[in-house]
Every structure is written in C-alpha cells, then in structure tokens.
Design an enzyme around this catalytic site. Structure first.
Site, PDB file in Angstrom:
ATOM      1  N   ASN A  96      -4.322  -6.331  -0.872  1.00 14.60           N
ATOM      2  CA  ASN A  96      -3.071  -6.715  -1.519  1.00 14.60           C
ATOM      3  C   ASN A  96      -2.890  -8.225  -1.390  1.00 14.60           C
ATOM      4  OD1 ASN A  96      -1.460  -7.349   0.958  1.00 14.60           O
ATOM      5  ND2 ASN A  96      -1.945  -5.207   1.390  1.00 14.60           N
ATOM      6  N   ALA A 106       2.726  -7.325   8.761  1.00 14.64           N
ATOM      7  CA  ALA A 106       1.527  -7.051   7.953  1.00 14.64           C
ATOM      8  C   ALA A 106       1.847  -6.169   6.751  1.00 14.64           C
ATOM      9  CB  ALA A 106       0.470  -6.365   8.815  1.00 14.64           C
ATOM     10  N   LYS A 139     -23.835   0.606  -1.536  1.00 20.18           N
ATOM     11  CA  LYS A 139     -23.109   0.118  -2.711  1.00 20.18           C
ATOM     12  C   LYS A 139     -23.173   1.164  -3.832  1.00 20.18           C
ATOM     13  CE  LYS A 139     -22.912  -3.532  -6.103  1.00 20.18           C
ATOM     14  NZ  LYS A 139     -23.623  -4.599  -6.776  1.00 20.18           N
ATOM     15  N   PRO A 150      -2.545   5.559   8.662  1.00 18.58           N
ATOM     16  CA  PRO A 150      -1.487   5.753   9.661  1.00 18.58           C
ATOM     17  C   PRO A 150      -0.360   4.758   9.408  1.00 18.58           C
ATOM     18  CG  PRO A 150      -3.357   4.607  10.632  1.00 18.58           C
ATOM     19  CD  PRO A 150      -3.791   5.063   9.257  1.00 18.58           C
ATOM     20  N   ASP A 151       0.891   5.143   9.615  1.00 17.03           N
ATOM     21  CA  ASP A 151       2.001   4.200   9.526  1.00 17.03           C
ATOM     22  C   ASP A 151       2.172   3.587  10.911  1.00 17.03           C
ATOM     23  OD1 ASP A 151       4.567   2.939   9.532  1.00 17.03           O
ATOM     24  OD2 ASP A 151       4.969   3.976   7.648  1.00 17.03           O
ATOM     25  N   ILE A 152       1.728   2.362  11.062  1.00 15.86           N
ATOM     26  CA  ILE A 152       1.687   1.711  12.385  1.00 15.86           C
ATOM     27  C   ILE A 152       3.099   1.512  12.926  1.00 15.86           C
ATOM     28  CG2 ILE A 152       0.821  -0.295  13.650  1.00 15.86           C
ATOM     29  CD1 ILE A 152      -1.177  -0.674  11.264  1.00 15.86           C
ATOM     30  N   PHE A 200       9.130  -5.130   8.215  1.00 18.18           N
ATOM     31  CA  PHE A 200       9.365  -5.922   7.021  1.00 18.18           C
ATOM     32  C   PHE A 200       9.328  -4.999   5.813  1.00 18.18           C
ATOM     33  CE2 PHE A 200       9.334 -10.641   7.409  1.00 18.18           C
ATOM     34  CZ  PHE A 200       9.550 -10.668   8.771  1.00 18.18           C
ATOM     35  N   LYS A 260      14.296   2.656   4.583  1.00 22.17           N
ATOM     36  CA  LYS A 260      13.070   2.438   5.367  1.00 22.17           C
ATOM     37  C   LYS A 260      13.384   2.303   6.848  1.00 22.17           C
ATOM     38  CE  LYS A 260       9.916   0.421   3.223  1.00 22.17           C
ATOM     39  NZ  LYS A 260       9.251  -0.589   2.413  1.00 22.17           N
ATOM     40  N   LYS A 270      11.633   4.870   9.346  1.00 22.06           N
ATOM     41  CA  LYS A 270      10.589   4.376  10.242  1.00 22.06           C
ATOM     42  C   LYS A 270      11.050   4.256  11.683  1.00 22.06           C
ATOM     43  CE  LYS A 270       7.748   2.272   6.840  1.00 22.06           C
ATOM     44  NZ  LYS A 270       6.383   1.792   6.774  1.00 22.06           N
TER      45      LYS A 270
HETATM   46  O1  C5P Z   1       6.443   1.400   3.814  1.00 27.00           O
HETATM   47  P1  C5P Z   1       6.180  -0.049   3.742  1.00 27.00           P
HETATM   48  O2  C5P Z   1       4.732  -0.415   3.730  1.00 27.00           O
HETATM   49  O3  C5P Z   1       6.923  -0.760   2.647  1.00 27.00           O
HETATM   50  O4  C5P Z   1       6.809  -0.612   5.101  1.00 27.00           O
HETATM   51  C1  C5P Z   1       6.658  -1.915   5.457  1.00 27.00           C
HETATM   52  C2  C5P Z   1       6.747  -2.067   6.938  1.00 27.00           C
HETATM   53  O5  C5P Z   1       5.988  -1.064   7.617  1.00 27.00           O
HETATM   54  C3  C5P Z   1       6.148  -3.366   7.397  1.00 27.00           C
HETATM   55  O6  C5P Z   1       6.827  -3.777   8.577  1.00 27.00           O
HETATM   56  C4  C5P Z   1       4.708  -2.998   7.688  1.00 27.00           C
HETATM   57  O7  C5P Z   1       4.111  -3.888   8.602  1.00 27.00           O
HETATM   58  C5  C5P Z   1       4.854  -1.613   8.247  1.00 27.00           C
HETATM   59  N1  C5P Z   1       3.738  -0.712   7.961  1.00 27.00           N
HETATM   60  C6  C5P Z   1       2.913  -0.296   8.979  1.00 27.00           C
HETATM   61  N2  C5P Z   1       1.909   0.594   8.738  1.00 27.00           N
HETATM   62  C7  C5P Z   1       1.710   1.071   7.497  1.00 27.00           C
HETATM   63  C8  C5P Z   1       2.534   0.651   6.440  1.00 27.00           C
HETATM   64  C9  C5P Z   1       3.531  -0.247   6.699  1.00 27.00           C
HETATM   65  O8  C5P Z   1       3.085  -0.756  10.104  1.00 27.00           O
HETATM   66  N3  C5P Z   1       0.733   1.929   7.277  1.00 27.00           N
END
Ligand code: C5P
Length: 393
Positions: free
Chosen positions: A207, A271, A285, A302-304, A321, A335, A339
């Site tokens: 991105n 991030a 490839k 994974p959603d960190i 963020f 969010k 989260k």
């Molecule tokens: O859901 P979204 O990507 O818009 O959320 C953004 C926030 O979640 C940011 O703080 C980003 O660093 C964090 N994030 C994360 N792991 C992910 C997706 C987003 O920590 N897989």
C-alpha cells in the site's frame, strides 16, 4: 530573561533582524548585537542599538570596545548565540573555523549553544559546498534552521529565505528551555510503514504508506526520553535518533516483532498493515506462459492492534490509527470500540496525506473527538508525544 548575542550577517534579509530584536525584547530577553561588515551595508548600527537598547559591536579592532569588554567575554556572557541572517559565506567561515572578523571570532570563542538562521539565494543554498558546510556545522552541534521557501529578492524562487522572525524566536525559546524527559523510564512500541505480502518471490501486495508519520512519532517519543522500539515495514527512511528499530516485511512478521517487544507502557500502531495476504505464496515465480490468468486467493492477516489491545500483556495506553477516505469520524469511533484501543488517531487520506509531509488528524477517545489543525507530520508527532506523556504521567 536570557542574554542573546545576535550576529547579523550581510544579506538583504538583515532588515528582518530588526524585527527579531524587537520580538526578543518583547519576550523579555536582553539582546546584544554584532553587525558584520556585510551586515552594516544593509542595516544601520543605530537601528539595532535603538531596538536592543544596547551598544552594537562591529569590529574586532576597536580599542575602546576591547578595553571595556574583551571579545572573549562578549561571546561567553550570552546564554545563546544567534546568527541571523546566516549568509553562505558566514556559514562557510563558521564551518571552517575561520576567525577573521569579530563575528567569526566570537563564534569560535563561544562555549554557548549556537543557532543559525540561513538566508541566501536558492542556488547558493543548494550548492554542494553549502550542503557540506551545513552538515559540518550540524555535526559540530550548531542548530541550523531550514530556510523558508518562496520568492527571493533576486527574483528566483525556492528555499533560501530567512525563516520568519517569529519562527526564529520559537527556535530560540526551544533551545533555551531545559530538556524535559517526561517519558524517561517508559517503553513505547511504535509500528510504522506498510507491509509487503508476497505473491511469489518477485511480486507482492503493498500500500501507499510512506512510514513518515510513524517514524516522526518514534523520534518525538525518544526525544521525550522514552525507550522506543520501532517495528518498521519496508521503507527507506533513516532511523530516528535514539530509536531501536526492528525491520519486518509482512504482517505476520510485524505481529511477531510486536509480541517479542512486549511489555510496553504504550503502543502507537501507525503501520498500514495489509489486511490480506496471498493464501499460498508461490515458491517460484508464477509464469505467464501457458497457464491462463492465475487466481489470487487471499487469507486474512492477524489484526496486530486488536490482538495487542485484547491480550494479557496489553500496554496501559493503546493507540491505533485510522486512515479513511470517507466518514472519517464514524469509522474511527467504530474502530476504537471494535479494536479495543484507547485512542484512535483518524486522518482523511483522500488528499495528499500518504507520502506527503502534512497531516490533519482527529483524536477519537472515549470522551469524544479532538480536532487538530493541519500540521507538518513532525509537528503532529511532537504534539502527540506530549499527549502520550501526559496520559502516562
Ligand atoms: O482496520 P484498519 O486497518 O483500518 O485499522 C487501522 C489500525 O489498526 C492501525 O492502527 C493499524 O496499525 C492497525 N492494524 C493492525 N493490524 C492489522 C490491521 C490494522 O495493527 N492487521
């Protein structure tokens, strides 16, 4: 009240030094002016004397001056030495340690912090010799301001204008304020940049995140005394001073690095983590020939942030963020709840934010929304770091 020794160099911007003296006097400081030979072609000693309400020094060879106050004493008596405008020539002589007039002799003899506000033609500013001199001066501990960009007296356009007197005053105040380290003893974790999710050994999903805002935040936190661990996706930015950096490529690597870096007092997740990765990255490839158009099957990353916020080793302050292109605040509030973050810093990235140098943010907390004006990313970082320090106090 502080004592400022102001050296006025010989450039057209010297007239702004008069306004600088006025502002410094208004702020309650004592100002003593030294006018270079070049400077005296642009402003009258009388003007500076009247504004500073003090004697103006112009030469090394005045017996009376030297008897009243030796030049060494003049340079030591001040709390701060300011050079404005700092011409290309003056900067070169400073960088070379040359002492061939009163100004440069004082600069070589001083044991006080020195602030230089450059002003010169854009080509002189960009010349390799000036770049070298600026690097040398900064390495020597001189604070060199970045000149403003705009139309110049010579008719050209670009960087090289003397920073506005108010900005010079702000830089002076910052140098005169003793360093505060409200985050000493705290560990703050910051994630920044994009992630790259491989499709095969040469292709990846990415991105537009530049990492600039996250890197600036890591630097600002370190300046406030925090131990900072910066988990960085693939970006080519220099590591901010005093920051410990862990480079990662993918979301899963970032998640592991974050986990590995715990415990932390606060986490700032800047991030732009890829939401999806290729389910099965190919080991070789993927070839165009023969096989038709391949289908890319995606798996969720994974959603960190959510994992950290809901985990057993949750930092006391968790900040996420939200980069949105529409309904910024609605999405940010949702969010935050989903989260489990304490704050969500929302920004509208429909404009030139990604990769750009300025940002307009809104801080969404349980108490509501705080709107900040559009600021350079460095300024957003400095302010946010202060807010984090307050929250952890
Ligand atoms: O859901 P979204 O990507 O818009 O959320 C953004 C926030 O979640 C940011 O703080 C980003 O660093 C964090 N994030 C994360 N792991 C992910 C997706 C987003 O920590 N897989």
């Amino acid at each position: 009240m502080k004592r400022i020794l102001l050296i006025v160099g010989g450039g057209i911007a010297a007239y702004k030094a008069c306004e600088l003296v006025r502002l410094l006097r208004k702020a309650g400081h004592e100002v003593r002016c030294v006018l270079t030979e070049g400077g005296s072609h642009f402003v009258m000693p009388m003007t500076l004397a009247a504004l500073s309400e003090d004697k103006v020094y112009t030469t090394l060879w005045d017996l009376k001056d030297e008897a009243e106050m030796g030049h060494i004493q003049l340079s030591r008596e001040a709390d701060l030495v300011v050079v404005a405008p700092a011409t290309a020539d003056l900067l070169a002589r400073m960088a070379g340690g040359i002492a061939d007039d009163l100004a440069t002799t004082l600069l070589l003899a001083t044991d006080k912090p020195v602030l230089a506000a450059p002003a010169m033609n854009v080509r002189m500013w960009r010349h390799a010799a000036t770049r070298r001199n600026i690097d040398q001066l900064r390495a020597d501990g001189v604070t060199v301001m970045t000149p403003d960009e705009g139309a110049m007296a010579c008719g050209e356009y670009g960087p090289g204008r003397l920073p506005e007197p108010a900005a010079i005053v702000a830089a002076i105040e910052a140098l005169l304020t003793p360093h505060v380290t409200p985050l000493a003893g705290r560990h703050v974790l910051v994630t920044a940049g994009p992630t790259h999710e491989p499709i095969d050994p040469v292709r990846y999903i990415a991105n537009r995140s530049s990492g600039k805002q996250g890197f600036a935040i890591a630097g600002a936190l370190a300046r406030l005394g925090a131990r900072v661990t910066l988990v960085a996706g693939p970006v080519a930015l220099p590591t901010p001073h005093g920051v410990e950096r862990i480079d990662v490529e993918t979301a899963r690597e970032m998640a592991a690095a974050v986990e590995h870096s715990l415990p932390a007092d606060a986490a700032v997740m800047v991030a732009a983590v890829a939401d999806w990765r290729a389910e099965d990255a190919a080991a070789q490839k993927i070839k165009k020939a023969g096989g038709g158009t391949p289908t890319l099957r995606l798996a969720e990353n994974p959603d960190i942030l959510a994992t950290l916020a809901h985990g057993t080793r949750r930092p006391r302050l968790v900040i996420g963020f939200a980069a949105e292109t529409e309904k910024v605040l609605d999405h940010a509030a949702a969010k935050r709840a989903r989260k489990g973050a304490d704050w969500i810093v929302a920004n509208d990235v429909s404009g030139d934010v990604m990769g750009g140098d300025a940002n307009t943010i809104h801080i969404v907390t349980v108490d509501g929304v705080e709107d900040w004006e559009r600021l350079p990313k460095e300024a957003v970082a400095a302010r946010l770091a202060e807010r984090i320090a307050e929250a952890l106090a």
